[in-house]
Motif scaffolding. Structure first.
Motif, PDB file in Angstrom:
ATOM      1  N   THR A 163      20.668  69.967  19.508  1.00 58.01           N
ATOM      2  CA  THR A 163      20.029  70.214  20.801  1.00 58.01           C
ATOM      3  C   THR A 163      19.827  71.708  21.023  1.00 58.01           C
ATOM      4  O   THR A 163      18.753  72.157  21.432  1.00 58.01           O
ATOM      5  N   LEU A 166      17.226  73.019  18.406  1.00 56.16           N
ATOM      6  CA  LEU A 166      15.872  72.596  18.741  1.00 56.16           C
ATOM      7  C   LEU A 166      15.299  73.464  19.860  1.00 56.16           C
ATOM      8  O   LEU A 166      14.115  73.850  19.818  1.00 56.16           O
ATOM      9  N   THR A 167      16.132  73.790  20.852  1.00 62.72           N
ATOM     10  CA  THR A 167      15.676  74.675  21.926  1.00 62.72           C
ATOM     11  C   THR A 167      15.296  76.047  21.367  1.00 62.72           C
ATOM     12  O   THR A 167      14.256  76.621  21.722  1.00 62.72           O
ATOM     13  N   TRP A 169      14.383  76.676  18.304  1.00 62.45           N
ATOM     14  CA  TRP A 169      13.187  76.448  17.484  1.00 62.45           C
ATOM     15  C   TRP A 169      11.927  76.427  18.365  1.00 62.45           C
ATOM     16  O   TRP A 169      10.907  77.024  18.013  1.00 62.45           O
ATOM     17  N   GLU A 170      12.023  75.774  19.490  1.00 66.86           N
ATOM     18  CA  GLU A 170      10.878  75.718  20.401  1.00 66.86           C
ATOM     19  C   GLU A 170      10.590  77.099  20.996  1.00 66.86           C
ATOM     20  O   GLU A 170       9.417  77.469  21.174  1.00 66.86           O
ATOM     21  N   VAL A 183       4.054  72.354  21.552  1.00 67.07           N
ATOM     22  CA  VAL A 183       5.501  72.353  21.373  1.00 67.07           C
ATOM     23  C   VAL A 183       6.092  71.033  21.862  1.00 67.07           C
ATOM     24  O   VAL A 183       6.942  70.431  21.198  1.00 67.07           O
ATOM     25  N   ALA A 184       5.637  70.559  23.020  1.00 65.32           N
ATOM     26  CA  ALA A 184       6.119  69.283  23.559  1.00 65.32           C
ATOM     27  C   ALA A 184       5.738  68.135  22.628  1.00 65.32           C
ATOM     28  O   ALA A 184       6.534  67.213  22.391  1.00 65.32           O
ATOM     29  N   ARG A 187       8.097  68.091  19.667  1.00 60.40           N
ATOM     30  CA  ARG A 187       9.409  67.507  19.971  1.00 60.40           C
ATOM     31  C   ARG A 187       9.354  65.983  19.896  1.00 60.40           C
ATOM     32  O   ARG A 187      10.241  65.343  19.325  1.00 60.40           O
ATOM     33  N   GLU A 188       8.297  65.408  20.431  1.00 54.74           N
ATOM     34  CA  GLU A 188       8.134  63.960  20.388  1.00 54.74           C
ATOM     35  C   GLU A 188       7.920  63.478  18.960  1.00 54.74           C
ATOM     36  O   GLU A 188       8.449  62.441  18.551  1.00 54.74           O
ATOM     37  N   TYR A 190       9.077  64.867  16.236  1.00 53.01           N
ATOM     38  CA  TYR A 190      10.361  64.918  15.543  1.00 53.01           C
ATOM     39  C   TYR A 190      11.192  63.674  15.853  1.00 53.01           C
ATOM     40  O   TYR A 190      11.918  63.175  14.991  1.00 53.01           O
ATOM     41  N   ARG A 191      11.088  63.200  17.069  1.00 48.36           N
ATOM     42  CA  ARG A 191      11.867  62.025  17.469  1.00 48.36           C
ATOM     43  C   ARG A 191      11.312  60.742  16.881  1.00 48.36           C
ATOM     44  O   ARG A 191      12.062  59.862  16.449  1.00 48.36           O
TER      45      ARG A 191
END
Length: 231
Positions: A163, A166-167, A169-170, A183-184, A187-188, A190-191
């Motif tokens: 977590t 990842l923050t 990284w963003e 960026v958003a 994140r999705e 990656y999930r």
């Protein structure tokens, strides 16, 4: 992620791909610098297989430093491969390159390669067996004791460290002028679409595919890279 979806995404992104990621070049450059050290013992006329070659950045780096090496670029996105080809022409090493639009399974049989690269490719194979078979297919193309250099996103996604990383990284991507919406979206992805596994699990997958113990030689944020020799 399905292979057709991956191809479509990269076809769409190809024209602006290098420009979009230009400010993250220090990450790529450090990987390539260490890659040359990993490949330092290869023959003077080494044959290099680049799986998921994209726009050909690692080929461009290596070809300019090793004027007798030859390269086979395997890339399903025709648009990305076109850029790779143009880069080779501009760099003066086009005659030392072969380009295959498609996947490794459809690459015609040829003499074994001395080494292979696969950067940020296997992470898109969310089924573990498919990922093992991907690396096994690379091993089958290498000579005995041939080298693989591979990188992927890797982390324990259930950990607090992931977590925090990842923050970070963003934040890096925003500093590199990647749009907030992008960026958003990442994140999705990656999930949902990327198999981000703990580094030890990625190394185990490579080993299971016919390589000796993988050695991690690079990490930058979420990106980890290993080298391993074919058994």
């Amino acid at each position: 992620m399905q292979s057709d979806n991956i191809k479509a995404i990269f076809d769409q992104q190809a024209a602006g791909y290098d420009t979009r990621w230009a400010k993250t070049a220090p990450i790529r450059d450090a990987l390539h610098f260490l890659l040359e050290a990993v490949f330092a013992g290869l023959p003077a006329q080494a044959r290099i297989l680049c799986v998921g070659a994209g726009t050909g950045e690692e080929i461009d780096y290596l070809a300019k430093r090793h004027p007798r090496w030859t390269f086979t670029a395997v890339e399903p996105s025709g648009a990305m491969l076109d850029i790779c080809r143009r880069k080779a022409e501009a760099g003066g090493y086009l005659s030392r390159c072969a380009f295959h639009e498609g996947y490794l399974a459809t690459l015609p049989d040829q003499s074994s390669f001395d080494a292979a690269t696969s950067f940020l490719v296997s992470q898109f194979l969310t089924d573990r067996n498919a990922r093992v078979n991907f690396f096994r297919s690379i091993a089958a193309r290498l000579r005995p004791d041939g080298l693989l250099a591979s990188s992927d996103l890797a982390s324990d996604v259930d950990s607090t460290a992931y977590t925090a990383l990842l923050t970070t990284w963003e934040n890096m991507m925003r500093a590199a002028d990647i749009p907030t919406a992008g960026v958003a979206q990442m994140r999705e992805a990656y999930r949902r679409d990327v198999a981000v596994l703990p580094p030890a699990q990625v190394a185990a997958i490579i080993a299971e595919a016919g390589f000796d113990e993988p050695v991690m030689f690079y990490q930058a944020g979420l990106i980890h890279a290993w080298f391993a020799r074919r058994d």
